[in-house]
Design a protein around this motif. Structure first.
Motif, short mmCIF file in Angstrom:
data_model
loop_
_atom_site.label_atom_id
_atom_site.label_comp_id
_atom_site.label_asym_id
_atom_site.label_seq_id
_atom_site.Cartn_x
_atom_site.Cartn_y
_atom_site.Cartn_z
N TYR A 1 -3.94 -11.16 5.02
CA TYR A 1 -4.00 -9.75 5.72
C TYR A 1 -5.39 -10.04 6.12
N ASP B 1 -3.84 -5.79 6.25
CA ASP B 1 -2.49 -5.66 6.89
C ASP B 1 -2.37 -6.28 8.28
N ASN C 1 -1.72 -7.94 -7.43
CA ASN C 1 -1.76 -7.54 -5.94
C ASN C 1 -3.13 -6.73 -5.94
N PRO D 1 0.97 -1.15 0.15
CA PRO D 1 0.11 -0.07 0.01
C PRO D 1 0.60 1.32 0.07
N HIS E 1 -4.16 -4.87 -3.48
CA HIS E 1 -4.12 -3.64 -2.80
C HIS E 1 -4.45 -2.47 -3.68
N LEU F 1 -5.78 -7.34 2.66
CA LEU F 1 -6.19 -6.27 2.75
C LEU F 1 -6.24 -5.22 3.75
N LEU G 1 -7.06 -10.35 -0.58
CA LEU G 1 -6.02 -10.11 0.38
C LEU G 1 -5.97 -11.11 1.52
#
Length: 314
Positions: free
Chosen positions: A312, A174, A90, A69, A92, A172, A307
């Motif tokens: 995440y 983290d 990815n 991110p 993100h 997503l 994600l």
């Protein structure tokens, strides 16, 4: 997740006041095609480079992010690059970027491998070739998900299948540290030996390079293989003796910010067209032409799912 938040929200601002962000902007660098490996340390790449005698020049590059991110935000957010097409595994990017590139192709939506819990390197490579064929006069960014977990190389670590299937949601948010049985948590707790972990990490890099290096050779123009960020395996982040694992946002340390910049041999340059409006229809993806609220909701669901599959969690 608490450790991640502590490092990002407390240590990150302290480091920023002391040294700022000394990373380089990838869009200002000299390339026609940029192949991004996700979460690849410079020293890990160096091992493979030396052992396999890869043909090309390798140097260091300072990333502006210690996580995907942050990398995406620092390099692309709020900017428009009508000379560039982005093909990404990815998820993100969907939450950070908005009409940044001339076109964006998202294999993480419609070419996700549920069993592996990621977009396989061969799939991303194929989509990148297709993007070049469609837009031969645009810069091309191909963002692979490896060597980021899950490990799909020769050496694999035993991870709860329920975790793997939900990695997209975790990515997503983290919050991979909160995933029970997740490999980074097990490494931090000493349940996985660092040498074994490194072997799996290395083999994941080998797996993606088996696709990325031939792709670099096949694409016309100057191609660079780099990474968005690295990974920390317990190294300390100054000015505090705090061990860091994974890749928390806003942290400045060599293991996270120093990435490879590998340039295979090339004989020609692309003739890049640096103008023009974005196409009415993107490279074919399920959501390219559908901007309805229902489509947006579907996209958001896909983002969270993918994600989670990458580690995440909420």
């Amino acid at each position: 997740m608490r450790r991640q938040l502590l490092l990002s929200s407390v240590l990150g601002p302290i480091q920023k006041r002391i040294r700022g962000n000394d990373g380089e902007y990838v869009m200002d660098a000299d390339w026609d095609n940029l192949i991004i490996l996700d979460g690849c340390r410079y020293d890990l790449f160096t091992q493979i480079y030396a052992k396999n005698s890869l043909d090309g020049e390798l140097s260091r590059f300072q990333s502006r992010g210690s996580s995907s991110p942050e990398f995406l935000s620092e390099n692309f957010e709020g900017r428009t690059h009508n000379d560039t097409v982005y093909v990404t595994a990815n998820p993100h990017e969907k939450r950070i970027l908005d009409d940044t590139f001339y076109d964006t192709d998202r294999p993480w939506i419609d070419d996700w491998d549920d069993e592996a819990g990621t977009v396989l390197p061969a799939v991303l490579s194929e989509r990148a070739r297709s993007a070049h064929d469609t837009y031969p006069n645009k810069r091309l960014i191909a963002h692979f998900m490896q060597p980021h977990v899950p490990f799909i190389g020769e050496t694999q670590l035993d991870v709860d299948s329920e975790i793997t299937s939900g990695l997209r949601d975790m990515m997503l948010e983290d919050s991979m540290d909160d995933a029970p049985g997740f490999v980074w948590e097990e490494l931090q707790n000493g349940d996985i030996e660092e040498g074994v972990f490194w072997e799996a990490y290395r083999d994941n890099l080998i797996r993606v390079l088996e696709e990325a290096v031939p792709l670099a050779k096949d694409l016309p123009g100057k191609t660079v293989i780099t990474a968005d960020h690295g990974n920390a395996l317990g190294e300390w982040a100054t000015p505090f003796p705090v061990p860091v694992y994974f890749h928390p946002t806003n942290i400045r340390m060599p293991e996270l910010n120093t990435v490879p910049w590998f340039v295979p041999p090339y004989t020609e340059r692309k003739q890049i067209v640096r103008s023009g409006d974005a196409p009415a229809e993107a490279i074919e993806t399920p959501t390219a032409a559908d901007e309805s609220a229902e489509s947006d909701e579907s996209d958001e669901s896909a983002v969270e799912e993918r994600l989670s599959a990458l580690g995440y969690a909420d």
